[in-house]
Design a protein around this motif. Sequence first.
Motif, PDB file in Angstrom:
ATOM      1  N   THR A  42       0.838  -1.210   0.000  1.00 24.75           N
ATOM      2  CA  THR A  42       0.000   0.000   0.000  1.00 24.75           C
ATOM      3  C   THR A  42       0.865   1.249   0.000  1.00 24.75           C
ATOM      4  O   THR A  42       0.589   2.218  -0.721  1.00 24.75           O
ATOM      5  N   GLN A  43       1.940   1.238   0.791  1.00 21.52           N
ATOM      6  CA  GLN A  43       2.845   2.387   0.855  1.00 21.52           C
ATOM      7  C   GLN A  43       3.563   2.624  -0.472  1.00 21.52           C
ATOM      8  O   GLN A  43       3.819   3.768  -0.852  1.00 21.52           O
ATOM      9  N   ILE A  44       3.878   1.550  -1.183  1.00 23.01           N
ATOM     10  CA  ILE A  44       4.515   1.686  -2.509  1.00 23.01           C
ATOM     11  C   ILE A  44       3.661   2.562  -3.403  1.00 23.01           C
ATOM     12  O   ILE A  44       4.117   3.571  -3.968  1.00 23.01           O
ATOM     13  N   PHE A  45       2.384   2.201  -3.519  1.00 23.82           N
ATOM     14  CA  PHE A  45       1.515   2.905  -4.470  1.00 23.82           C
ATOM     15  C   PHE A  45       0.973   4.214  -3.918  1.00 23.82           C
ATOM     16  O   PHE A  45       0.705   5.137  -4.687  1.00 23.82           O
ATOM     17  N   ALA A  46       0.847   4.320  -2.606  1.00 30.80           N
ATOM     18  CA  ALA A  46       0.455   5.610  -2.011  1.00 30.80           C
ATOM     19  C   ALA A  46       1.508   6.665  -2.333  1.00 30.80           C
ATOM     20  O   ALA A  46       1.185   7.805  -2.704  1.00 30.80           O
ATOM     21  N   ASN A  47       2.783   6.302  -2.219  1.00 29.68           N
ATOM     22  CA  ASN A  47       3.872   7.230  -2.524  1.00 29.68           C
ATOM     23  C   ASN A  47       3.945   7.548  -4.014  1.00 29.68           C
ATOM     24  O   ASN A  47       4.130   8.711  -4.404  1.00 29.68           O
ATOM     25  N   LEU A  48       3.828   6.528  -4.857  1.00 28.69           N
ATOM     26  CA  LEU A  48       3.948   6.745  -6.304  1.00 28.69           C
ATOM     27  C   LEU A  48       2.796   7.593  -6.845  1.00 28.69           C
ATOM     28  O   LEU A  48       3.005   8.477  -7.689  1.00 28.69           O
ATOM     29  N   ILE A  49       1.584   7.340  -6.365  1.00 24.62           N
ATOM     30  CA  ILE A  49       0.428   8.128  -6.816  1.00 24.62           C
ATOM     31  C   ILE A  49       0.526   9.561  -6.309  1.00 24.62           C
ATOM     32  O   ILE A  49       0.260  10.521  -7.039  1.00 24.62           O
ATOM     33  N   ASP A  50       0.923   9.712  -5.047  1.00 27.34           N
ATOM     34  CA  ASP A  50       1.089  11.048  -4.469  1.00 27.34           C
ATOM     35  C   ASP A  50       2.122  11.854  -5.256  1.00 27.34           C
ATOM     36  O   ASP A  50       1.905  13.034  -5.563  1.00 27.34           O
ATOM     37  N   ASN A  51       3.248  11.224  -5.591  1.00 29.17           N
ATOM     38  CA  ASN A  51       4.280  11.904  -6.373  1.00 29.17           C
ATOM     39  C   ASN A  51       3.780  12.286  -7.762  1.00 29.17           C
ATOM     40  O   ASN A  51       4.061  13.381  -8.266  1.00 29.17           O
ATOM     41  N   ALA A  52       3.046  11.359  -8.389  1.00 26.78           N
ATOM     42  CA  ALA A  52       2.548  11.619  -9.740  1.00 26.78           C
ATOM     43  C   ALA A  52       1.645  12.851  -9.759  1.00 26.78           C
ATOM     44  O   ALA A  52       1.746  13.705 -10.654  1.00 26.78           O
ATOM     45  N   ILE A  53       0.776  12.967  -8.754  1.00 24.60           N
ATOM     46  CA  ILE A  53      -0.121  14.132  -8.670  1.00 24.60           C
ATOM     47  C   ILE A  53       0.675  15.392  -8.333  1.00 24.60           C
ATOM     48  O   ILE A  53       0.456  16.459  -8.919  1.00 24.60           O
ATOM     49  N   LYS A  54       1.606  15.260  -7.404  1.00 26.12           N
ATOM     50  CA  LYS A  54       2.382  16.423  -6.955  1.00 26.12           C
ATOM     51  C   LYS A  54       3.202  17.033  -8.088  1.00 26.12           C
ATOM     52  O   LYS A  54       3.282  18.263  -8.210  1.00 26.12           O
ATOM     53  N   TYR A  55       3.824  16.184  -8.903  1.00 24.36           N
ATOM     54  CA  TYR A  55       4.725  16.673  -9.945  1.00 24.36           C
ATOM     55  C   TYR A  55       4.045  16.862 -11.306  1.00 24.36           C
ATOM     56  O   TYR A  55       4.710  17.042 -12.307  1.00 24.36           O
ATOM     57  N   THR A  56       2.717  16.820 -11.328  1.00 25.80           N
ATOM     58  CA  THR A  56       1.978  17.044 -12.571  1.00 25.80           C
ATOM     59  C   THR A  56       1.153  18.325 -12.439  1.00 25.80           C
ATOM     60  O   THR A  56       0.292  18.429 -11.573  1.00 25.80           O
ATOM     61  N   LYS A  57       1.426  19.289 -13.309  1.00 19.10           N
ATOM     62  CA  LYS A  57       0.715  20.569 -13.247  1.00 19.10           C
ATOM     63  C   LYS A  57      -0.538  20.566 -14.109  1.00 19.10           C
ATOM     64  O   LYS A  57      -1.517  21.244 -13.806  1.00 19.10           O
ATOM     65  N   LYS A  58      -0.505  19.807 -15.198  1.00 16.83           N
ATOM     66  CA  LYS A  58      -1.688  19.707 -16.051  1.00 16.83           C
ATOM     67  C   LYS A  58      -1.670  18.362 -16.775  1.00 16.83           C
ATOM     68  O   LYS A  58      -0.618  17.746 -16.945  1.00 16.83           O
ATOM     69  N   GLY A  59      -2.860  17.936 -17.179  1.00 15.73           N
ATOM     70  CA  GLY A  59      -2.944  16.646 -17.876  1.00 15.73           C
ATOM     71  C   GLY A  59      -3.592  15.595 -16.997  1.00 15.73           C
ATOM     72  O   GLY A  59      -4.636  15.836 -16.381  1.00 15.73           O
TER      73      GLY A  59
END
Length: 258
Positions: free
Chosen positions: A154-171
Motif C-alpha cells: 500500500t505504501q509503494i503505491f500511495a507514494n507513487l500516486i502522491d508523487n505523480a499528482i504532486k509533480y503534474t501541473k496539467k494533464g
Amino acid sequence: MGLIGVASDITEQKRSERELINAKVKAEESDKLKSEFLAQMSHEIRTPINVMIGNVDYLHQSFNEKMDADTRDCFDGIDLASKRIIRTVDLILNAAELQTSGYKSQFAEVDLNSEILNKLSLENQLLATQKGLELVYKCVIKETIILADEYSVTQIFANLIDNAIKYTKKGKVEILLGNHKSGKIMVEIKDTGIGITKTFLPRLFEPFAQEEQGYSRSFEGNGLGLSLVKKYCEINKATIEVESIKNVGTTFRVIFSG
C-alpha cells in the motif's frame, strides 16, 4: 604402558564467544529501545496533530455557511499543511523503522485491485480534481491477488500516486493494473508531469535525493518517499522500473514476482 595426551588452551576462544554473545544481546536491546522510541515519538507527534485537525474540522463545519472564500482558503491551507506534517512524520518513522530492522512484514493473499489500488484512486480523486488533473484507474486483468505484505505494498503505491499528482501541473495521472510482457502482475503509474532528467535517474531511489535542492525548490517534500518505495519493493520481491522524459512525463512500473 604409557599415556599420550594433547592439550590446547581454549581461553581465547571462550572469550571471543562471550564477546559475541554480549554484542548480540546489546544489539537486540538497542533495536528494542529504538523501536520503543519510534513508537513513542509517533504517538507524541500524532496525538496533538490529530486533536488540532479535529478541532479545525469542527470549526469548519460549524461556521461553513458564514465563511467567505478567503476564510475557506485558510481552512483548506490548514488541512493541506496538517496532512503534509503527518505524511512527513510517517516517512521519517518508516525509514527509521526499516533502518533499525524494526519493521516486521506479514505476508498474506492481497487483492491489488479491490484492497489497494481502487481505494487509493478514490482517496486521491479530490486532490487531483483540486489541481485540475484527471485521475484514471484501469484494471485489465481478472487475477489480481498476490502474496504480499499489505502495508508495505500500500505504501509503494500511495507514494507513487502522491508523487505523480504532486509533480503534474496539467494533464492526467493513469494507474494501470495488468500483466507485464513476462506474464507477471504489473502496476504502472503514468503521469504527464515535469519528468526527470537522465542524469538524475541513477540517484532517484537514494534517501533524501531531490532533483531540486534548497529553499527555492518548486515542490515540497523530504526525498524519502522513493527510497522507501524501493525498500518496500525489495521486501515484496518486486521489481521497480522507471521511464521518464523531462517536461513530458514519467512512468513507474512495479512488477511482482508471482
